[in-house]
Design a protein around this motif. Structure first.
Motif, PDB file in Angstrom:
ATOM      1  N   CYS B 535      18.067 -74.872  19.166  1.00 21.02           N
ATOM      2  CA  CYS B 535      18.642 -74.942  20.503  1.00 21.02           C
ATOM      3  C   CYS B 535      18.077 -76.143  21.248  1.00 21.02           C
ATOM      4  N   TYR B 536      18.750 -76.489  22.344  1.00 19.36           N
ATOM      5  CA  TYR B 536      18.413 -77.668  23.137  1.00 19.36           C
ATOM      6  C   TYR B 536      16.941 -77.703  23.535  1.00 19.36           C
ATOM      7  N   GLU B 537      16.422 -76.576  24.054  1.00 19.14           N
ATOM      8  CA  GLU B 537      15.052 -76.541  24.568  1.00 19.14           C
ATOM      9  C   GLU B 537      14.024 -76.844  23.470  1.00 19.14           C
ATOM     10  N   VAL B 538      14.278 -76.301  22.292  1.00 17.86           N
ATOM     11  CA  VAL B 538      13.334 -76.501  21.188  1.00 17.86           C
ATOM     12  C   VAL B 538      13.323 -77.966  20.765  1.00 17.86           C
ATOM     13  N   LYS B 539      14.507 -78.551  20.643  1.00 22.81           N
ATOM     14  CA  LYS B 539      14.587 -79.957  20.238  1.00 22.81           C
ATOM     15  C   LYS B 539      13.891 -80.845  21.263  1.00 22.81           C
ATOM     16  N   GLU B 540      14.136 -80.548  22.531  1.00 29.65           N
ATOM     17  CA  GLU B 540      13.562 -81.351  23.620  1.00 29.65           C
ATOM     18  C   GLU B 540      12.024 -81.326  23.557  1.00 29.65           C
ATOM     19  N   GLN B 541      11.474 -80.126  23.406  1.00 35.49           N
ATOM     20  CA  GLN B 541      10.020 -79.995  23.370  1.00 35.49           C
ATOM     21  C   GLN B 541       9.421 -80.680  22.152  1.00 35.49           C
ATOM     22  N   ALA B 542      10.051 -80.488  20.996  1.00 39.26           N
ATOM     23  CA  ALA B 542       9.525 -81.077  19.765  1.00 39.26           C
ATOM     24  C   ALA B 542       9.501 -82.599  19.906  1.00 39.26           C
TER      25      ALA B 542
END
Lengths: 447, 629
Positions: B535-542
């Motif tokens: 999901c968007y949030e996971v990609k952003e944080q990584a």
């Protein structure tokens, strides 16, 4: 806790000075600067004879004593270096200790560590606090003096510029909706470059001020009998070197401190540079050649009344290789001119004097011009701590400069915060307070 | 005549953004809570800007949500335009800001309060507190009603001793034509609080039909809307309105300069301290006389009204001058004022008299939050309200109260600044106030605070599980990106060349490519056949964790240094004047502020490094002493 160091004997001319280094890295620092036994291989409570050298050049012969944790004053690994007295030598060694990983000890920090490591009992705690607070206050007074000094004014000039830059970036970040024009990467980079150059110059000028404070290490060089000792005597006003007209009279290095205006020259009259059959004289000549290479200043003396010869040319060559500043001093100006001064190349200045007649005013004024430039701190209260802060800021500004454009400004900003922190350390001000007031006083923001 | 009515565990005085957050948190933790307001029709009112969030304030709202507070969820429900500010300036300073429907927001919050179990909403002016032996016992209303209470939270905003100024006219009033709280100040002073006077202001509201929108710059919301709340579905949100931008000009400035003597600020009738960051238009023109123009935003107050707010034009000049200067502005030549701009003075406390829990040091059980504590802004208020509400309730429950460190959050930074440094004018949160801003991002507020919210009891089991899953996903992805390599294919190298970076010859770890400034996670991940669906949030944080690794590490080291200093606890009952070696100024400040640890002590102005050393040594001697006994 980091490794700290300080000169722990009184800062005055004396027979012996002791530089104390304490902390986990004390032995490693000593390993890097001491030639003799390897300090890290030595047992506690042992000492070794050797010397301290920088880039292969000996600063001084010393006795190094190792104390191993916890059996030392502070309870940490401690190295004490006993060198020959004198502020100049001990400060050079301390400088070297700092550039190899130690940081300057705060007022009372050795005692503080001794206490924290349980080396000093509870009964002594209050006495220690008295000492520290007294030293702290004395330090504040000194800092107050430094604040009025020109070095501090110059540093504040740059810290103000950093505050301005950070204020600008912050206003642009914190008030994105206001009519505030952001700075381009190029503008930020060029301002940082400018600040970095300025800081570099300051850091260099610190070296200069250190030289002035401790005396400019000066060599008077020239072929035998050109008038070196006469010049030295003219400057110092006393007959110290043995002056005769027989070439090769001066066989060793003779030292003398003289004051020229605001600067102090530590003069060495060296044996004349020539090849000699005389073994004793040759040894003197070798020393003289070596000393020329390391000196802060060379005054090379030439004879106005004769043509340049091979020995003169050898002096010119030696000067070209030397690191310090060089002055060509044409002596015997009262005699008829034979010398072609056009051949005296590679010097920072040429003057005509007549040492025998005590006419050396042109040399004195050139020295003042050379060493008391506008950027040189006239206040010499500048201490090593300031220099360290300056150098830290310098490297961080450089880091930020490279980072601009390759990471976003929020990341560059935290590096700049650290740089400013280093510059503000002396004033005890805080970056965030400074930057916030900068935003409010220079930007028209809000509802 | 006073009469006994009821008893509560916690009484909250004031139902603005601080009071609502405090009351909800307290009630949700299961203690019997009363929320007192002078007018039920002003619950969670926005008497100034109809907007929530903005730089650093957006961070606060995200943090409130991560702890289990209400503001973010309500803003997500009632927003009419949303924008992420500072896109392109770096993840640390991305800030969400929304225009909210003022009336809808009030209605929504009022209903949330009404529906909350354990919460009792009451319209009454609290006129006094009862303190016995240094501890709160009860409160009295202006009608004489007496309530036994264990804890009181003062969140009086600009109502307390409120006086409005417009030109040479002044009158006692709360904001937005409400009644002021006239009696409570005296009672607080009697309890030992230092009361000060601050000032703020608000611009005029004008009628939509009188604005010439064609002559203004339009500003629309984002297409890709991000919510405040970690629990709101990001795909459910829609912009409904536009905002507009106008500019003052020389003519505007001349009108103001010619009439400056009629401003109560300049004629000397207002003595209170106004915010530096939010100057009135006359302040801007007098202080920044070289600026040829100032910007103003024209913002709708809601969907159900034609009122528009003129952000940037707060003023206390007389009404006729307000009309005259507005009419000089392009697009506002015929503007009709519906509500005047005004300045308001109010009473507030000295926050250095409080602990980090927001409880007063001298009155057990008395807490303060919001503008009363010397801050400004709905978000700053809500953040403090949440902490005060949590702590009052925890204290009733006999549990340990919470405090947030500077390195944990903007909320922690805000409160630390208030109670350690104090304030000299209304305090507004800014990103530059945090030394750890690369860690305190709005996108990772949950990582920093949700575990705390969960332990406190404001985060549900379900939300906490989802939170743990998300961060496990992020950690796995970061590890994977550091291990996984991509091969030098023609397509990959074509992309690299196109993006202006060097092609690769051998296999390269994905994280190395992401670190290149020219490339993003999305550019690179398409060449990774093993990439999982995320999901968007996971990609952003990584991606963030990899791109900013070095800088993040640097900040973590700073945080570690701070933690070590904060571990050195100072005994709460120390008399610093009796301590040898401290400077007089340091001893006085330390006695007043009573820092909990060496880290806090070192942030107090007037406490020098030498003083800190003395404290460290004294602490060590105490420990040794304790060990021997």
């Amino acid at each position: 806790m980091g490794t700290i160091a300080a000169i722990s004997t009184p800062r005055a001319q004396g027979g012996i000075s002791v530089i104390r280094i304490s902390g986990e890295g004390a032995l490693a620092v000593a390993d890097k600067i001491f030639t003799g036994r390897k300090p890290s291989a030595m047992d506690g409570y042992t000492c070794a004879y050797g010397y301290i050298a920088v880039d292969g050049d000996k600063i001084d012969d010393v006795i190094l004593t190792v104390f191993r944790a916890p059996h030392s004053y502070t309870g940490e690994d401690v190295v004490e270096i006993s060198c020959h007295g004198g502020i100049y030598v001990s400060e050079r060694i301390l400088s070297l200790v700092f550039s190899n990983g130690a940081v300057p000890a705060r007022a009372g920090e050795f005692t503080e560590r001794a206490f924290l490591n349980g080396k000093i009992g509870l009964t002594e705690a209050e006495a220690v606090m008295d000492v520290i607070s007294a030293q702290g206050r004395a330090h504040l007074r000194r800092a107050g003096n430094v604040k009025n000094g020109s070095m501090h004014r110059l540093i504040s000039g740059y810290s103000e510029r950093l505050v301005k830059l950070l204020g600008n970036i912050s206003a642009w970040i914190d008030y994105p909706e206001e009519d505030i024009e952001g700075l381009s990467d190029d503008e930020i980079r060029s301002e940082l470059e400018d600040i970095r150059r300025g800081l570099k110059k300051l850091s260099d000028s610190y070296e200069n001020s250190r030289i002035i404070k401790n005396g400019i290490d000066t060599v008077i060089a020239g072929k035998p009998n050109v008038g070196k000792s006469t010049l030295m005597n003219a400057m110092s006003g006393c007959e110290r070197s043995i002056v005769t007209s027989q070439a090769g009279t001066t066989r060793d290095i003779i030292e003398e401190s003289v004051r020229v205006g605001d600067i102090v020259l530590r003069l060495s009259d060296t044996a004349g540079i020539r090849s000699s059959e005389d073994i004793v004289e040759q040894a003197g000549i070798d020393r003289a050649v070596k000393k020329m290479g390391n000196a802060d200043l060379i005054i090379a003396v030439f004879d106005n009344s004769s043509e340049l010869d091979d020995e003169d040319r050898r002096i010119i060559e030696l000067c070209a290789d030397a690191q310090g500043k060089k002055i060509a001093c044409v002596n015997k100006s009262d005699e008829e001119n034979v010398l072609d001064t056009g051949q005296l190349t590679g010097f920072d200045g040429i003057v005509n004097i007549s040492a025998a007649n005590h006419d050396i005013s042109s040399l004195e004024s050139l020295l003042c011009d050379m060493f008391i430039g506008e950027d040189t701190a006239d206040e010499v209260l500048v201490n090593e701590r300031q220099k360290q802060c300056l150098d830290k800021a310098l490297s961080l500004v450089g880091e930020a400069e490279t980072a601009v454009g390759s990471v976003t400004l929020d990341a560059v900003n935290i590096v700049l915060d650290e740089a400013l922190d280093a510059l503000l350390e002396l004033d005890g001000e805080r970056v965030s307070d400074k930057v916030v007031s900068e935003v409010f006083s220079h930007f028209c923001v809000g509802k | 005549m006073s009469y006994y009515v009821d008893e509560f565990d916690v009484a909250v005085v004031g139902a603005g953004h601080a009071g609502v957050e405090a009351a909800l948190a307290s009630a949700r933790l299961g203690v019997r809570t009363a929320l007192f307001t002078i007018s039920l029709d002003s619950i969670a009112n926005m008497p100034c800007n109809p907007s929530i969030g903005g730089t650093a304030k957006g961070h606060l709202v995200r943090e409130i949500d991560a702890l289990g507070g209400q503001m973010g969820k309500s803003a997500d429900k009632c927003f009419i335009q949303s924008r992420m500010l500072n896109r392109g300036k770096g993840p640390a300073v991305h800030s969400l800001r929304v225009q909210a429907d003022r009336v809808a927001y009030h209605n929504y919050m009022k209903k949330v309060c009404e529906e909350q179990e354990n919460l009792f909403v009451k319209q009454a002016e609290v006129s006094g507190i009862t303190v016995e032996s240094g501890e709160i016992k009860g409160i009295t209303t202006a009608l004489g009603a007496y309530y036994n209470v264990k804890k009181v939270i003062i969140a009086t905003g600009t109502y307390l001793g409120g006086v409005i100024h417009i030109g040479d006219v002044s009158y006692e009033s709360g904001p937005d034509a409400t009644l002021p709280a006239k009696h409570l100040t005296k009672s607080l002073e009697e309890a030992g609080l230092t009361i000060r006077r601050f000032k703020t202001g608000t611009p005029s509201r004008v009628h939509k039909r009188s604005i010439d929108f064609d002559r203004l710059e339009r500003q629309d919301g984002d297409d890709d809307i991000q919510p405040f709340s970690f629990e709101t579905d990001r795909y459910s949100m829609k912009n409904r309105v536009s905002c507009y931008i106008a500019y003052t000009n020389e003519e505007t400035h001349k009108v103001i300069r010619d009439n400056i003597g009629r401003s109560p600020l300049y004629s000397g009738r207002i003595h209170a301290v106004g915010p530096r960051y939010c100057p009135s238009i006359e302040d801007k023109i007098m202080r920044f006389s070289e600026r040829p123009r100032h910007q103003l935003f024209i913002e709708p107050m809601g969907l159900g009204t034609d009122e528009y707010y003129l952000q940037g034009m707060s003023s206390s000049l007389p009404e006729d001058v307000q009309i005259a200067f507005l009419h000089t502005i392009k697009g506002l030549e015929h503007v009709e004022i519906m509500r005047n701009a005004y300045a308001i003075e109010y009473d507030c406390c000295d926050p250095t008299e409080m602990y980090h829990t927001l409880e007063f040091k001298n009155v057990k059980g008395l807490y303060g939050a919001g503008q009363f504590n010397g801050t400004s802004g709905y978000e700053e208020a809500a953040a403090q309200g949440l902490i005060a509400g949590i702590n009052a309730a925890l204290s009733v429950l006999g549990r340990e109260q919470i405090t947030l460190s500077r390195s944990s959050s903007y909320i922690g930074t805000l409160i630390d600044d208030l109670v350690i440094k104090g304030v000299t004018d209304p305090y507004r949160m800014m990103t530059s106030r945090s030394e750890y801003r690369l860690i305190l991002r709005q996108d990772n507020a949950d990582e920093r605070l949700t575990p705390i919210g969960y332990r406190v009891g404001l985060i549900s089991e379900e939300r906490y599980r989802a939170f743990l899953d998300k961060w496990e996903c992020i950690r796995n992805e970061v590890t994977r990106l550091k291990k996984t390599s991509v091969k030098p294919t023609a397509e990959l190298n074509e992309m690299l060349t196109r993006k202006g970076t060097t092609p690769i010859e051998n296999s390269v770890r994905i994280c190395e490519l992401i670190k290149r400034p020219q490339l993003t996670y999305d550019d690179v991940i398409v060449f990774d056949e093993t990439a999982p669906e995320l999901c968007y949030e996971v990609k952003e944080q990584a991606a963030l964790q990899i791109e900013y690794e070095g800088y993040i590490r640097r900040q973590l080291e700073d945080i570690e240094k701070l933690r070590k200093l904060e571990e050195k606890k100072l005994p709460p009952d120390t008399d610093y004047k009796a301590l040898r070696g401290l400077s007089l100024e340091a001893a006085e400040k330390l006695n007043k502020i009573r820092p909990r640890n060496i880290g806090e002590a070192s942030r107090i102005s007037g406490v020098s490094p030498a003083d800190v050393t003395v404290l460290v040594i004294w602490l060590a001697s105490l420990k040794e002493n304790g060990g021997e006994q």
